[in-house]
Design an enzyme around this catalytic site. Structure first.
Site, PDB file in Angstrom:
ATOM      1  CG  ASP A 156       1.196   1.816  -4.671  1.00  0.00           C
ATOM      2  OD1 ASP A 156       1.228   1.164  -5.745  1.00  0.00           O
ATOM      3  OD2 ASP A 156       0.591   1.369  -3.694  1.00  0.00           O
TER       4      ASP A 156
ATOM      5  CD1 TRP B 244      -5.369  -0.370  -0.872  1.00  0.00           C
ATOM      6  CD2 TRP B 244      -3.368  -1.018  -1.379  1.00  0.00           C
ATOM      7  NE1 TRP B 244      -5.609  -1.661  -1.665  1.00  0.00           N
ATOM      8  CE2 TRP B 244      -4.101  -1.979  -1.880  1.00  0.00           C
ATOM      9  CE3 TRP B 244      -2.112  -1.315  -1.344  1.00  0.00           C
ATOM     10  CZ2 TRP B 244      -3.772  -3.193  -2.414  1.00  0.00           C
ATOM     11  CZ3 TRP B 244      -1.529  -2.406  -1.926  1.00  0.00           C
ATOM     12  CH2 TRP B 244      -2.425  -3.335  -2.397  1.00  0.00           C
TER      13      TRP B 244
ATOM     14  CE  LYS C 227      -7.555  -0.223  -8.513  1.00  0.00           C
ATOM     15  NZ  LYS C 227      -8.414  -0.744  -7.060  1.00  0.00           N
TER      16      LYS C 227
HETATM   17  N1  PMP Z   1      -1.703   0.355  -4.414  1.00  0.00           N
HETATM   18  C1  PMP Z   1      -2.676   1.032  -4.273  1.00  0.00           C
HETATM   19  C2  PMP Z   1      -2.625   2.229  -3.649  1.00  0.00           C
HETATM   20  C3  PMP Z   1      -3.968   0.661  -4.493  1.00  0.00           C
HETATM   21  O1  PMP Z   1      -5.057   1.364  -4.398  1.00  0.00           O
HETATM   22  C4  PMP Z   1      -3.911  -0.710  -5.150  1.00  0.00           C
HETATM   23  C5  PMP Z   1      -5.484  -1.388  -5.767  1.00  0.00           C
HETATM   24  N2  PMP Z   1      -6.550  -1.031  -4.683  1.00  0.00           N
HETATM   25  C6  PMP Z   1      -2.795  -1.473  -5.377  1.00  0.00           C
HETATM   26  C7  PMP Z   1      -1.549  -0.801  -5.052  1.00  0.00           C
HETATM   27  C8  PMP Z   1      -3.103  -2.840  -5.832  1.00  0.00           C
HETATM   28  O2  PMP Z   1      -3.241  -2.915  -7.122  1.00  0.00           O
HETATM   29  P1  PMP Z   1      -3.685  -4.466  -7.708  1.00  0.00           P
HETATM   30  O3  PMP Z   1      -5.073  -4.589  -7.500  1.00  0.00           O
HETATM   31  O4  PMP Z   1      -3.134  -4.311  -9.109  1.00  0.00           O
HETATM   32  O5  PMP Z   1      -2.847  -5.609  -6.875  1.00  0.00           O
END
Ligand code: PMP
Length: 405
Positions: free
Chosen positions: A214, A133, A250
């Protein structure tokens, strides 16, 4: 004097830059597969019924709008920690964790990165998977870390490069921080098996690395929230010290409520207490107090038996929708390609995304020719696909793959 004459345009965000282009696109048939938000079968944004019920229950309670503690409500922190580690885990029983509310997964990662860099990191190096990400890079480099990558995706086999990964782990500088996706790796959708995770932990222990997990898609890999937590609990059992950034964006549909947590596993309760005081000292001058609402929702959803069971079912339904549409997409792609190419590799992928293996040029062609937007690494959000757009998306992917244009 012009204070801003030295300010140049910043580079767009790798994911939201695509979104901006999409918004400006005037074509009627445009489709945005770049953003990681779940959609229902009608393309509408979605909040699980359990979360709606939970919020309605909370509305009747006249919840206070006063400041939450710097580290977040105690109830929230405890129910999240129990959710991550399990009620009867050693971490919970011996209170060996410092858990704070974070602003989503991103904010939780950032607080963790600042803590590790400023207070504990020995060599100021962090290893991040390639692919990953994209904000992982900025979260850790903006916190001061030197970024290095380890191999993850094998473009030849279109699968996990486990040999490359282990090799890179063996060659990491001792005492470094290593970032791992707990579940439903973003963007590839490919996770190590349990046996492979155990081998990864073996190297982590041998090299004295600090694992930073994560966890953004718990429930989306198997449809079972508990089963998807297995990597978190495995690490907590086998590793004395580690960090986890968790987001409920999510799996609870609470994207905009910015609700997540950072949890740091320590060796003793005293150590955890000291770590907590340092996390508070980091948070206080940044945003001072976390927002109340999301924390109330998460705490009640996790602690009310009925709501919690309903949430497990909701997540399973989201998973089923993603898997159904993923399979339909692969079938349609295979039907169109009629043996000329094979899309079955995408069937192993889990979570919200499909990883197409497209190059940046192919992603560009998808946009130019078909007004379909994917992220530059070739990731598409499967949950945006529905009966109205699946044929068009499959046809476009087929043409790009075989260069029929
Ligand atoms: N880590 C990963 C792997 C993600 O895909 C995401 C969100 N796309 C996040 C962290 C961040 O999440 P948030 O939107 O709650 O900040």
């Amino acid at each position: 004097m012009n204070w801003f004459s030295c300010v140049v345009r910043a580079e767009s965000d790798k994911i939201y830059g695509v979104q901006e282009e999409y918004v400006n696109d005037k074509r009627d048939n445009k489709i945005n597969l770049s953003i990681g938000v779940f959609r229902d079968q009608n393309g509408q944004s979605f909040v699980p019924q359990s979360v709606i019920n939970c919020e309605q229950m909370l509305f009747t309670k006249n919840c206070s709008k006063e400041y939450a503690p710097i580290e977040g409500f105690k109830d929230f922190r405890q129910s999240v920690a129990k959710f991550i580690y399990g009620e009867d885990s050693d971490v919970i029983i011996n209170e060996r964790h410092a858990t704070v509310q974070g602003l989503g997964g991103t904010g939780s990662l950032r607080i963790g990165a600042i803590f590790l860099y400023e207070l504990v990191s020995v060599n100021k190096t962090v290893y991040i998977p390639y692919q990953t990400w994209s904000p992982h890079n900025q979260v850790f480099s903006n916190s001061g870390f030197q970024i290095k990558h380890y191999r993850y995706w094998n473009q030849r086999t279109l699968n996990l490069d486990f040999e490359g990964l282990i090799n890179d782990f063996e060659n990491m500088i001792d005492y470094s921080v290593v970032v791992l996706h707990s579940i439903a790796h973003n963007p590839t959708g490919i996770d190590p098996t349990l046996d492979q995770w155990n081998q990864i932990i073996d190297v982590i222990q041998r090299k004295k690395l600090f694992p930073f997990l994560d966890c953004a898609y718990q429930g989306f890999a198997s449809g079972d929230l508990q089963r998807d937590g297995v990597v978190n609990t495995l690490f907590a059992k086998r590793v004395n010290q580690m960090a986890i950034a968790m987001t409920f964006a999510k799996n609870m549909g609470l994207y905009g409520d910015r609700i997540g947590a950072l949890s740091i596993v320590c060796q003793t309760k005293q150590e955890a207490h000291n770590v907590l005081t340092q996390l508070k000292a980091i948070i206080r001058p940044i945003y001072s107090h976390p927002p109340n609402w999301g924390a109330l929702v998460v705490h009640h959803l996790l602690s009310d038996h009925h709501l919690r069971s309903q949430w497990f079912i909701d997540v399973n339904n989201m998973y089923t929708r993603i898997q159904d549409i993923r399979n339909q997409l692969i079938n349609e792609l295979n039907r169109l390609s009629d043996g000329k190419t094979n899309w079955d590799f995408m069937a192993n992928q889990r979570g919200m995304y499909g990883f197409t293996g497209f190059s940046q040029t192919q992603v560009f062609q998808l946009k130019q020719q078909f007004a379909i937007y994917a992220t530059l690494d070739g990731r598409i959000n499967i949950a945006v696909i529905n009966q109205n757009n699946i044929k068009h998306i499959a046809y476009a992917m087929h043409c790009i793959k075989l260069q029929i244009m």
